[in-house]
Design an enzyme around this catalytic site. Structure first.
Site, short mmCIF file in Angstrom:
data_model
loop_
_atom_site.label_atom_id
_atom_site.label_comp_id
_atom_site.label_asym_id
_atom_site.label_seq_id
_atom_site.Cartn_x
_atom_site.Cartn_y
_atom_site.Cartn_z
N ASP A 8 0.86 -1.18 0.00
CA ASP A 8 0.00 0.00 0.00
C ASP A 8 0.90 1.23 0.00
O ASP A 8 1.96 1.24 0.62
CB ASP A 8 -0.98 0.00 1.18
CG ASP A 8 -0.30 -0.01 2.53
OD1 ASP A 8 -0.09 1.07 3.12
OD2 ASP A 8 0.02 -1.12 3.02
N GLU A 99 -8.11 4.77 12.13
CA GLU A 99 -7.06 4.63 13.13
C GLU A 99 -7.32 5.57 14.30
O GLU A 99 -8.14 6.49 14.20
CB GLU A 99 -5.69 4.90 12.51
CG GLU A 99 -5.37 4.00 11.33
CD GLU A 99 -4.01 4.28 10.73
OE1 GLU A 99 -3.07 4.57 11.50
OE2 GLU A 99 -3.88 4.23 9.49
#
Length: 299
Positions: A8, A99
């Site tokens: 990623d 997150e």
């Protein structure tokens, strides 16, 4: 179970993804957006490079919505609009990167989960596959993961590193077993390339990927039928304790003590073993059921 390597990337990585492809990456997940204010200036170029290297391309959005359903929907629409603009195929996955940094996680599991589901539902209604990315600890402690997996199937992209620094290949002795895992991000420095390394455990490029059995179930089934891990044993109490009723406390896969115990002289089977915080430990069931070998006696 497929184990497909991928990376990623964000604006911290180059526009050309050739070196990742040459190192074995078959797909890439590109950071596209954040909040309702940021679009990656290199996302389009990274997508083009990935296609030139015959890599599958997915995208992720860095969430800022916390537990707000209205903000979650707004961010999802912003994400989808940009994904369409740069040409992400609707055969691919759009991931919500939720997150602790940038999100309020103090409103409880249900509130956070409700907002995440609202985001993912917007993505799904736009015709894409919807996924959720987060760290193993946050997924276990701050998100009602079972509700998300029930609604979206195997859609979890989990981050959990055996150690910080370079890791070339995943060590499944450290796999963060939980429901619905489709991708495991196992390092932030894959093969010394300063890029996150991922292993895809379900082939998300197949049209029926989202309705397959959960990875946790597949992993457990495979482990149970593996003769090298099918070991019986009897638990006994540490010698420092004189109470014969003493129960042995278990650790989770990250080495933290849990509220779970096994009684002395109980029968069990070992499904895996690894070193946790310097001690050899046996896996007795789920990711939260690891017991120190010094407290156990094999038959």
């Amino acid at each position: 179970m497929p184990k497909i390597a991928g990376v990623d990337v964000s604006a911290y990585q180059p526009s050309s993804l050739t070196k990742y492809h040459n190192s074995g990456a078959k797909y890439v997940i590109i950071k596209a957006t954040e909040g309702t204010w940021y679009t990656s200036p290199v996302a389009s170029a990274q997508l083009k490079s990935a296609h030139q290297n015959h890599m599958y391309v997915h995208a992720y959005h860095y969430a800022n919505f916390g537990s707000s359903v209205s903000r979650a929907k707004a961010e999802a629409k912003y994400f989808v609009k940009f994904a369409k603009k740069i040409g992400i195929s609707k055969k691919r996955w759009l991931w919500c990167d939720w997150e602790q940094q940038g999100n309020n996680v103090n409103d409880g599991k249900n509130a956070s989960t409700k907002a995440i589901i609202a985001f993912m539902s917007e993505v799904k209604s736009a015709g894409y596959h919807a996924g959720l990315y987060s760290g193993a600890s946050l997924l276990r402690n701050n998100i009602n993961l079972s509700a998300i997996v029930k609604k979206f199937g195997d859609c979890v992209w989990v981050a959990s590193y055996a150690t910080m620094g370079r890791i070339d290949n995943p060590n499944f002795g450290y796999f963060p077993s939980m429901d619905g895992v489709a991708i495991w991000q196992f390092t932030d420095n894959w093969r010394g390339l300063n890029v996150d390394g991922n292993v895809m455990l379900i082939d998300l490029h197949e049209s029926k990927a989202s309705v397959k059995p959960s990875v946790k179930a597949e992993t457990k089934k495979a482990t149970q039928t593996s003769s090298e891990h099918k070991i019986s044993g009897t638990a006994y109490a540490p010698l420092i304790h004189n109470d014969p009723k003493w129960k042995i406390r278990l650790r989770d896969g990250d080495g933290h003590w849990t509220s779970q115990y096994i009684p002395t002289n109980s029968k069990w089977k070992v499904f895996a073993e690894k070193t946790i915080k310097g001690e050899k430990c046996y896996k007795l069931g789920t990711d939260k059921q690891w017991a120190s070998a010094k407290y156990l006696k094999l038959l």
